[in-house]
Design an enzyme around this catalytic site. Structure first.
Site, PDB file in Angstrom:
ATOM      1  N   LYS A 133       0.862  -1.183   0.000  1.00  0.00           N
ATOM      2  CA  LYS A 133       0.000   0.000   0.000  1.00  0.00           C
ATOM      3  C   LYS A 133       0.896   1.230   0.000  1.00  0.00           C
ATOM      4  CE  LYS A 133      -3.750   2.336   2.485  1.00  0.00           C
ATOM      5  NZ  LYS A 133      -4.672   2.268   3.637  1.00  0.00           N
ATOM      6  N   LYS A 145      -2.138  -1.542  -3.700  1.00  0.00           N
ATOM      7  CA  LYS A 145      -2.971  -0.330  -3.682  1.00  0.00           C
ATOM      8  C   LYS A 145      -2.065   0.895  -3.773  1.00  0.00           C
ATOM      9  CE  LYS A 145      -6.381   2.121  -0.832  1.00  0.00           C
ATOM     10  NZ  LYS A 145      -7.101   2.169   0.460  1.00  0.00           N
TER      11      LYS A 145
END
Length: 373
Positions: free
Chosen positions: A242, A296
């Site tokens: 992320k 992400k």
């Protein structure tokens, strides 16, 4: 159930190599003179005009037969936002077409998603300001909004999977994903709160806990605590890679955390410059017991999706995040692109890169388009 379809393999894992002694000995070939290669033959076959690449593009039926990747509703996870109350529907201006919904209205939406063949939703709570605190204690309240929504959805639409966000930013008064001690997001103290949060979600009936906080060591600790509490079948989806991204702005509007955020998240989310670091993060999370991993954001990080899938061959998810979705909607609203065509193309790119599933706010739009063919 619908949710099981997320975990199928898009391509079979190659069989393990046999030791040389176990390999069959091929029969002797009859002696013959070697055949010289065709004068214009290369790795791609004969050259033009014998080879015309456009032949297989000439008709719809051939294009379908030779397609290397396919997109279906089975590949989609729908992120949803839940608010307290009844009959509440709040449009999110920075995410056209996305709304915060109270539990009663959310159940209707989830039922429609299931009818469209979408296997799972990702659930995010919108926590009122008066319930936010420095220690995020509402995160592990067994009767908080998140847990009540999980129970209600599971009762009404039991066939759909629920992925629960495990992070503290909706619950902290400073907007960070963890506890802040002396101006720094404290790792180990945060992991303890995340474990409590995961346990109350599991008790409410969650299918997958998805730690999105990026604290070190949280996957193994959460896995151990879930198992000790009898939740061995609750899966863990690690947000392993992320990144500290500029594409999260509309999401923070949606969960009402952006206005509370003090500073940035670069001390725990990843540097967008790094790819090898992502592989280390994924390897650690898998060693700690992650059942699936997440990259992400999505489109700007498809190279990471490809590296993760090729390196580890595990269920790999990607998040088509709020900023990416908002850009498509804004461009379409200005007449700069066709939204329907663009969204299917974008999601197919995730599949081509190796994603097994894509979290996208366009999931219902895409599912309807795919059903129409």
């Amino acid at each position: 159930m619908l949710f099981d379809r997320l975990f199928r393999r898009s391509s079979p894992r190659p069989a393990p190599a046999l030791p040389a002694a176990a390999l069959p000995v091929p029969a002797a070939e009859p002696a013959h003179a070697p055949v010289p290669p065709a004068p214009s033959q290369g790795a791609a076959g004969p050259a033009f005009p014998r080879t015309r690449m456009r032949r297989n593009r000439a008709d719809g039926w051939t294009r379908r037969l030779v397609a290397e990747n396919r997109l279906s509703p089975d590949d989609l996870i729908l992120p949803v936002f839940v608010v307290d109350g009844s009959g509440r529907r709040e449009p999110i201006p920075s995410m056209p077409g996305v709304e915060r919904l109270s539990i009663d209205l959310l159940i209707d939406m989830v039922s429609e998603a299931a009818a469209l063949g979408i296997p799972a939703i990702a659930l995010f709570p919108v926590v009122p300001a008066e319930l936010k605190s420095e220690d995020a204690r509402e995160a592990y309240n067994p009767d908080n909004l998140m847990c009540r929504a999980i129970r209600a959805i599971k009762q009404a639409v039991p066939e759909i999977g629920i992925v629960g966000d495990v992070a503290l930013d909706p619950y902290t008064s400073h907007g960070h994903d963890g506890l802040v001690v002396d101006g720094y997001v404290a790792n180990d103290e945060t992991v303890e709160i995340l474990c409590r949060q995961a346990l109350v979600q599991a008790a409410a009936g969650i299918d997958v806990v998805a730690p999105s906080d990026m604290m070190d060591g949280r996957i193994g600790t959460i896995r151990d605590r879930l198992d000790a509490a009898g939740h061995q079948l609750v899966r863990v989806c690690a947000y392993s890679a992320k990144y500290a991204s500029a594409f999260y702005g509309p999401f923070r509007d949606a969960v009402n955390s952006g206005g509370f955020l003090k500073g940035d998240k670069r001390t725990y989310q990843m540097d967008p410059a790094n790819t090898d670091e992502a592989l280390r993060e994924v390897a650690l999370d898998l060693r700690e017991g992650a059942d699936m991993v997440m990259v992400k954001p999505g489109m700007p990080y498809l190279d990471i999706v490809r590296r993760v899938k090729e390196t580890f061959a595990v269920p790999t998810f990607a998040y088509h995040v709020s900023g990416e979705y908002a850009m498509l909607k804004a461009a379409a609203a200005n007449g700069w692109l066709n939204y329907d065509d663009a969204v299917v193309e974008v999601l197919l790119a995730f599949k081509r890169a190796g994603a097994d599933a894509v979290l996208t706010y366009a999931a219902m739009d895409a599912a309807r388009l795919l059903r129409r063919g």
